[in-house]
Design a protein around this motif. Structure first.
Motif, PDB file in Angstrom:
ATOM      1  N   GLN A 103     -82.005   1.192  -5.757  1.00  0.00           N
ATOM      2  CA  GLN A 103     -81.619   2.294  -6.625  1.00  0.00           C
ATOM      3  C   GLN A 103     -82.765   3.300  -6.579  1.00  0.00           C
ATOM      4  O   GLN A 103     -83.921   2.906  -6.700  1.00  0.00           O
ATOM      5  CB  GLN A 103     -81.389   1.814  -8.060  1.00  0.00           C
ATOM      6  N   ASP A 104     -82.446   4.595  -6.425  1.00  0.00           N
ATOM      7  CA  ASP A 104     -83.498   5.582  -6.184  1.00  0.00           C
ATOM      8  C   ASP A 104     -83.053   6.969  -6.657  1.00  0.00           C
ATOM      9  O   ASP A 104     -81.882   7.187  -6.951  1.00  0.00           O
ATOM     10  CB  ASP A 104     -83.804   5.607  -4.681  1.00  0.00           C
ATOM     11  N   GLN A 105     -83.980   7.914  -6.694  1.00  0.00           N
ATOM     12  CA  GLN A 105     -83.763   9.336  -6.936  1.00  0.00           C
ATOM     13  C   GLN A 105     -83.006   9.631  -8.238  1.00  0.00           C
ATOM     14  O   GLN A 105     -81.994  10.320  -8.251  1.00  0.00           O
ATOM     15  CB  GLN A 105     -83.034   9.977  -5.749  1.00  0.00           C
ATOM     16  N   PRO A 106     -83.485   9.141  -9.386  1.00  0.00           N
ATOM     17  CA  PRO A 106     -82.753   9.328 -10.638  1.00  0.00           C
ATOM     18  C   PRO A 106     -82.932  10.704 -11.265  1.00  0.00           C
ATOM     19  O   PRO A 106     -83.881  11.424 -10.983  1.00  0.00           O
ATOM     20  CB  PRO A 106     -83.374   8.273 -11.543  1.00  0.00           C
ATOM     21  N   ASP A 107     -81.989  11.046 -12.119  1.00  0.00           N
ATOM     22  CA  ASP A 107     -82.085  12.191 -13.013  1.00  0.00           C
ATOM     23  C   ASP A 107     -81.407  11.772 -14.314  1.00  0.00           C
ATOM     24  O   ASP A 107     -80.647  10.802 -14.340  1.00  0.00           O
ATOM     25  CB  ASP A 107     -81.413  13.428 -12.415  1.00  0.00           C
TER      26      ASP A 107
ATOM     27  N   THR B 206     -78.617  15.468  -9.249  1.00  0.00           N
ATOM     28  CA  THR B 206     -79.110  16.006 -10.513  1.00  0.00           C
ATOM     29  C   THR B 206     -77.911  16.144 -11.441  1.00  0.00           C
ATOM     30  O   THR B 206     -76.794  16.376 -10.979  1.00  0.00           O
ATOM     31  CB  THR B 206     -79.854  17.346 -10.319  1.00  0.00           C
ATOM     32  N   ILE B 207     -78.135  15.980 -12.730  1.00  0.00           N
ATOM     33  CA  ILE B 207     -77.048  16.013 -13.710  1.00  0.00           C
ATOM     34  C   ILE B 207     -77.304  17.136 -14.699  1.00  0.00           C
ATOM     35  O   ILE B 207     -78.442  17.415 -15.069  1.00  0.00           O
ATOM     36  CB  ILE B 207     -76.916  14.638 -14.417  1.00  0.00           C
ATOM     37  N   SER B 208     -76.220  17.808 -15.108  1.00  0.00           N
ATOM     38  CA  SER B 208     -76.357  18.873 -16.096  1.00  0.00           C
ATOM     39  C   SER B 208     -76.769  18.260 -17.434  1.00  0.00           C
ATOM     40  O   SER B 208     -76.565  17.069 -17.672  1.00  0.00           O
ATOM     41  CB  SER B 208     -75.045  19.651 -16.237  1.00  0.00           C
TER      42      SER B 208
ATOM     43  N   TYR C  69     -87.240  10.762 -23.248  1.00  0.00           N
ATOM     44  CA  TYR C  69     -86.989   9.771 -22.203  1.00  0.00           C
ATOM     45  C   TYR C  69     -87.465  10.275 -20.847  1.00  0.00           C
ATOM     46  O   TYR C  69     -87.263  11.436 -20.504  1.00  0.00           O
ATOM     47  CB  TYR C  69     -85.503   9.438 -22.111  1.00  0.00           C
ATOM     48  N   LEU C  70     -88.067   9.374 -20.102  1.00  0.00           N
ATOM     49  CA  LEU C  70     -88.512   9.666 -18.749  1.00  0.00           C
ATOM     50  C   LEU C  70     -87.906   8.611 -17.831  1.00  0.00           C
ATOM     51  O   LEU C  70     -88.178   7.427 -17.977  1.00  0.00           O
ATOM     52  CB  LEU C  70     -90.039   9.623 -18.651  1.00  0.00           C
ATOM     53  N   VAL C  71     -87.046   9.054 -16.905  1.00  0.00           N
ATOM     54  CA  VAL C  71     -86.451   8.150 -15.939  1.00  0.00           C
ATOM     55  C   VAL C  71     -87.223   8.300 -14.635  1.00  0.00           C
ATOM     56  O   VAL C  71     -87.696   9.402 -14.308  1.00  0.00           O
ATOM     57  CB  VAL C  71     -84.931   8.434 -15.763  1.00  0.00           C
ATOM     58  N   PHE C  72     -87.388   7.205 -13.896  1.00  0.00           N
ATOM     59  CA  PHE C  72     -88.133   7.269 -12.638  1.00  0.00           C
ATOM     60  C   PHE C  72     -87.749   6.077 -11.765  1.00  0.00           C
ATOM     61  O   PHE C  72     -87.134   5.116 -12.234  1.00  0.00           O
ATOM     62  CB  PHE C  72     -89.649   7.296 -12.891  1.00  0.00           C
TER      63      PHE C  72
ATOM     64  N   GLN D   3     -91.987   7.014  -8.500  1.00  0.00           N
ATOM     65  CA  GLN D   3     -91.580   8.330  -7.982  1.00  0.00           C
ATOM     66  C   GLN D   3     -90.399   8.904  -8.748  1.00  0.00           C
ATOM     67  O   GLN D   3     -89.738   8.207  -9.494  1.00  0.00           O
ATOM     68  CB  GLN D   3     -91.181   8.221  -6.511  1.00  0.00           C
ATOM     69  N   TYR D   4     -90.102  10.161  -8.475  1.00  0.00           N
ATOM     70  CA  TYR D   4     -88.948  10.899  -9.001  1.00  0.00           C
ATOM     71  C   TYR D   4     -88.893  10.920 -10.530  1.00  0.00           C
ATOM     72  O   TYR D   4     -87.851  10.633 -11.117  1.00  0.00           O
ATOM     73  CB  TYR D   4     -87.629  10.344  -8.437  1.00  0.00           C
ATOM     74  N   PRO D   5     -89.961  11.287 -11.212  1.00  0.00           N
ATOM     75  CA  PRO D   5     -89.900  11.348 -12.675  1.00  0.00           C
ATOM     76  C   PRO D   5     -89.059  12.530 -13.150  1.00  0.00           C
ATOM     77  O   PRO D   5     -89.166  13.637 -12.627  1.00  0.00           O
ATOM     78  CB  PRO D   5     -91.371  11.537 -13.072  1.00  0.00           C
ATOM     79  N   ARG D   6     -88.180  12.284 -14.129  1.00  0.00           N
ATOM     80  CA  ARG D   6     -87.347  13.335 -14.717  1.00  0.00           C
ATOM     81  C   ARG D   6     -87.242  13.091 -16.215  1.00  0.00           C
ATOM     82  O   ARG D   6     -86.899  12.001 -16.661  1.00  0.00           O
ATOM     83  CB  ARG D   6     -85.933  13.328 -14.127  1.00  0.00           C
ATOM     84  N   PHE D   7     -87.499  14.139 -17.003  1.00  0.00           N
ATOM     85  CA  PHE D   7     -87.430  14.066 -18.457  1.00  0.00           C
ATOM     86  C   PHE D   7     -86.045  14.432 -18.978  1.00  0.00           C
ATOM     87  O   PHE D   7     -85.361  15.287 -18.412  1.00  0.00           O
ATOM     88  CB  PHE D   7     -88.402  15.069 -19.099  1.00  0.00           C
ATOM     89  N   SER D   8     -85.669  13.820 -20.120  1.00  0.00           N
ATOM     90  CA  SER D   8     -84.518  14.294 -20.879  1.00  0.00           C
ATOM     91  C   SER D   8     -84.917  15.632 -21.513  1.00  0.00           C
ATOM     92  O   SER D   8     -86.081  16.031 -21.480  1.00  0.00           O
ATOM     93  CB  SER D   8     -84.131  13.269 -21.945  1.00  0.00           C
TER      94      SER D   8
END
Length: 189
Positions: free
Chosen positions: A97-101, A146-148, A61-64, A51-56
Motif C-alpha cells: 500500500q503506497d502513495q496515500p492522501d 489525491t482526494i478532494s 491527521y497525518l497519513v503517510f 514517505q508521502y506525508p499528507r495532512f488533513s
C-alpha cells in the motif's frame, strides 16, 4: 607567500567567527515539532523509510507510507494525541500500500495498492473500515492519487491511453462527505 599583518589577521579571524556564528544561529530547529524517532515503531518516525506525508485540512491527521514491519504500508498519525491510529482492513497481508492522501476531516484515505493483481486506486473509509477499488476496470498503470477535501472527487495519473494523463473520478452525489468542523474553519481565518 602572502603575509598578513597581525591586525589584518585578527580582523580576518573576527569576521570568520561572525560568519560561523551566524551560520549556526540560522540552523536552529525553531518551529519543528516532530517527535523523536522511536525504535519500537509506535510513533511518527522509525528507522524505516517514511514517505508521502499528507495532512488533513486542520492538520490533526497525518497519513503517510512506511516500510516499517518489513513491507510498504499506510499509517495514520494523530498529531493532537501524538499516536498512531489503527486502520483495520486497509493494509492487506502480502501486498504493498503506497502513495496515500487524506480528506479534510480524515474520514477517507485514498492510496495505491496491488492487492488485486495490479496497481489500483483504493478509497478507505475510516468510519466503516472498508476499502473500495475505484480503478479495477482501468487497463494500464495508475499512480499518485489525491482526494478532494470533501472526499467526493479523486484525481490520479493513468497511462491507459499510452501516455500519463490526469483522471478525475467522481464518487457520486450520495457519497457521505468529509468536512472539517466549523471550529476548524474559523481557526484557519
Amino acid at each position: 607567500m602572502v603575509k598578513l599583518h597581525p591586525k589584518g589577521f585578527t580582523g580576518y579571524v573576527k569576521l570568520l567567527s561572525q560568519i560561523i556564528l551566524m551560520s549556526l544561529v540560522g540552523c536552529t530547529n525553531s518551529g519543528f515539532i516532530t517527535p523523536p524517532i522511536q525504535p519500537l515503531g509506535n510513533s511518527l518516525n522509525t528507522r524505516s523509510s517514511e514517505q508521502y506525508p499528507r495532512f488533513s485540512y486542520e492538520g490533526r491527521y497525518l497519513v503517510f507510507a512506511s516500510d516499517r514491519q518489513g513491507k510498504r504500508s499506510i499509517w495514520l498519525y494523530d498529531q493532537v494525541n501524538g499516536r498512531l491510529l489503527p486502520l483495520p482492513g486497509l493494509n492487506q497481508p502480502g501486498t504493498i500500500q503506497d502513495q496515500p492522501d487524506i480528506s479534510a476531516d480524515g474520514r477517507y484515505i485514498v492510496y495505491v495498492s496491488e492487492q488485486e493483481g495490479k496497481q489500483d486506486i483504493f478509497v478507505y473509509d475510516r468510519q466503516t473500515s472498508r476499502a473500495d477499488n475505484i480503478t479495477k476496470n482501468i487497463i494500464g498503470e495508475v499512480r499518485h492519487p489525491t482526494i478532494s477535501g470533501n472526499g467526493r472527487l479523486i484525481a490520479f495519473e493513468s497511462n491507459r491511453l499510452g501516455q500519463w494523463d490526469i483522471i478525475i473520478y467522481d464518487r457520486g452525489l450520495n457519497t457521505p462527505l468529509s468536512l472539517p468542523s466549523q471550529s476548524d474553519i474559523g481557526s484557519q481565518e
